[in-house]
Motif scaffolding. Structure first.
Motif, short mmCIF file in Angstrom:
data_model
loop_
_atom_site.label_atom_id
_atom_site.label_comp_id
_atom_site.label_asym_id
_atom_site.label_seq_id
_atom_site.Cartn_x
_atom_site.Cartn_y
_atom_site.Cartn_z
N ASP A 1 0.75 -1.29 -0.27
CA ASP A 1 0.06 0.16 -0.06
C ASP A 1 0.92 1.46 0.01
OD1 ASP A 1 -2.48 -1.24 0.09
OD2 ASP A 1 -2.61 -1.49 2.33
N GLN A 2 1.99 1.19 0.89
CA GLN A 2 2.83 2.36 0.72
C GLN A 2 3.54 2.77 -0.39
OE1 GLN A 2 5.15 1.04 4.10
NE2 GLN A 2 4.66 2.90 5.28
N ALA A 3 4.00 1.57 -1.12
CA ALA A 3 4.72 1.71 -2.33
C ALA A 3 3.83 1.88 -3.37
CB ALA A 3 5.18 0.36 -2.75
N ALA A 4 2.28 1.65 -3.31
CA ALA A 4 1.56 2.08 -4.50
C ALA A 4 1.21 3.37 -4.33
CB ALA A 4 0.35 1.16 -4.48
N ALA A 5 0.89 3.94 -2.97
CA ALA A 5 0.69 5.43 -2.89
C ALA A 5 1.99 6.21 -3.21
CB ALA A 5 0.13 5.76 -1.46
N TRP A 6 2.82 5.98 -2.74
CA TRP A 6 4.04 6.85 -3.22
C TRP A 6 4.57 6.74 -4.78
CZ3 TRP A 6 9.32 6.89 0.27
CH2 TRP A 6 10.09 7.89 0.07
N SER A 7 4.40 5.47 -5.24
CA SER A 7 4.58 5.58 -6.69
C SER A 7 3.43 6.32 -7.60
CB SER A 7 4.39 3.99 -7.13
OG SER A 7 4.52 3.84 -8.47
N ALA A 8 2.36 6.46 -7.26
CA ALA A 8 1.23 7.23 -7.82
C ALA A 8 1.80 8.57 -7.79
CB ALA A 8 0.10 7.03 -7.30
N LEU A 9 2.18 9.15 -6.68
CA LEU A 9 2.74 10.51 -6.41
C LEU A 9 3.77 10.63 -7.29
CD1 LEU A 9 2.28 13.21 -4.92
CD2 LEU A 9 3.66 12.06 -2.95
N THR A 10 4.74 9.90 -7.17
CA THR A 10 6.09 9.95 -7.79
C THR A 10 6.00 10.15 -9.29
OG1 THR A 10 7.38 8.96 -6.24
CG2 THR A 10 8.29 9.06 -8.43
N HIS A 11 4.86 9.39 -9.78
CA HIS A 11 4.51 9.38 -11.33
C HIS A 11 4.02 10.83 -11.68
CE1 HIS A 11 5.73 5.50 -13.19
NE2 HIS A 11 5.84 5.11 -11.63
N ARG A 12 3.17 11.25 -10.88
CA ARG A 12 2.41 12.75 -11.14
C ARG A 12 3.62 13.47 -11.27
NH1 ARG A 12 -1.58 10.58 -7.62
NH2 ARG A 12 -0.84 12.27 -5.87
N ILE A 13 4.47 13.58 -10.17
CA ILE A 13 5.58 14.61 -10.16
C ILE A 13 6.84 14.22 -11.24
CG2 ILE A 13 7.76 15.41 -8.78
CD1 ILE A 13 5.79 14.63 -6.18
N GLY A 14 6.78 13.25 -11.63
CA GLY A 14 7.80 12.87 -12.73
C GLY A 14 7.21 13.33 -14.02
N GLN A 15 5.78 13.58 -14.30
CA GLN A 15 5.22 13.98 -15.34
C GLN A 15 5.54 15.56 -15.46
OE1 GLN A 15 1.22 12.99 -14.78
NE2 GLN A 15 1.52 11.11 -16.25
N THR A 16 5.50 16.11 -14.38
CA THR A 16 5.83 17.57 -14.42
C THR A 16 7.28 17.77 -14.44
OG1 THR A 16 3.89 17.97 -12.72
CG2 THR A 16 5.62 19.70 -12.74
N LEU A 17 7.96 17.18 -13.98
CA LEU A 17 9.23 17.36 -14.24
C LEU A 17 10.01 17.18 -15.50
CD1 LEU A 17 11.14 15.66 -11.13
CD2 LEU A 17 10.76 18.27 -11.66
N ARG A 18 9.21 16.00 -16.39
CA ARG A 18 9.43 15.40 -17.60
C ARG A 18 9.02 16.92 -18.57
NH1 ARG A 18 6.77 10.89 -18.33
NH2 ARG A 18 8.48 9.58 -17.87
N ALA A 19 7.84 17.34 -18.32
CA ALA A 19 7.31 18.43 -18.95
C ALA A 19 8.39 19.60 -19.05
CB ALA A 19 6.08 18.89 -18.63
#
Length: 177
Positions: free
Chosen positions: A135-153
């Protein structure tokens, strides 16, 4: 008298009175603690965040594609890991302490390419799965992928010509499988 930031397993302020919808120490909204920080995004502790950050950068230093990118910019790994742990503690736990601009750091690095983000995210996800509960891994991963999209952009926009045309003359990092 000062009070400590404490949450129950349900991410409720332990000093919160559900009958009055107020903290026993100060007036505030239901899901905010006495110091007016929102409840953590998910159940995790600062030591767990620090453990993940340390494990991730250990994996990064050993990675053939990402290691050289970080090595060019990081001289003091302990200080870097501490700063990144502050970022995540601020993002997840709403702690104060991170001073910096993650987007500017990645854009200004000069050697961060858009294609690196998928490699970075995959490596981070593998560390999350190894170090945390599902559960922790899934929650942090989802947050990380959202932040990663912003950084990538932000990095992609750096390599955009006038009128939004991509600058295809840039060499993009392509990790080998």
């Amino acid at each position: 008298m000062s009070y400590r930031h404490e949450f129950s397993a349900q991410n409720q302020c332990v000093n919160h009175d559900s009958r009055t919808e107020r903290c026993k120490h100060r007036s505030h909204a239901p899901n905010f603690c006495h110091d007016h920080r929102p409840a953590p995004r998910f159940d995790i502790t600062r030591p767990e965040i620090e453990r993940v950050v340390a494990a991730f950068y250990e994996a990064c230093r050993a990675h053939p594609g990402l290691g050289p990118v970080f090595a060019k910019h990081v001289e003091d790994w302990d200080a870097h890991e501490s700063k990144v742990a502050d970022f995540w503690a601020g993002t997840i736990l709403h702690e104060r302490g991170y001073e910096g601009n993650a987007l500017a750091a990645h854009v200004n690095a000069g050697n961060v390419q858009p294609g690196m983000f998928s490699t970075w995210l995959a490596l981070f996800d593998s560390v999350l799965k190894a170090e945390l509960t599902p559960d922790q891994a899934a929650a942090w991963s989802a947050l990380t992928h959202r932040i990663g999209q912003t950084l990538r952009a932000g990095v992609v926009e750096r390599d955009t010509l006038p009128d939004g045309i991509p600058n295809l003359g840039k060499t993009v990092f392509s990790p080998k499988a």
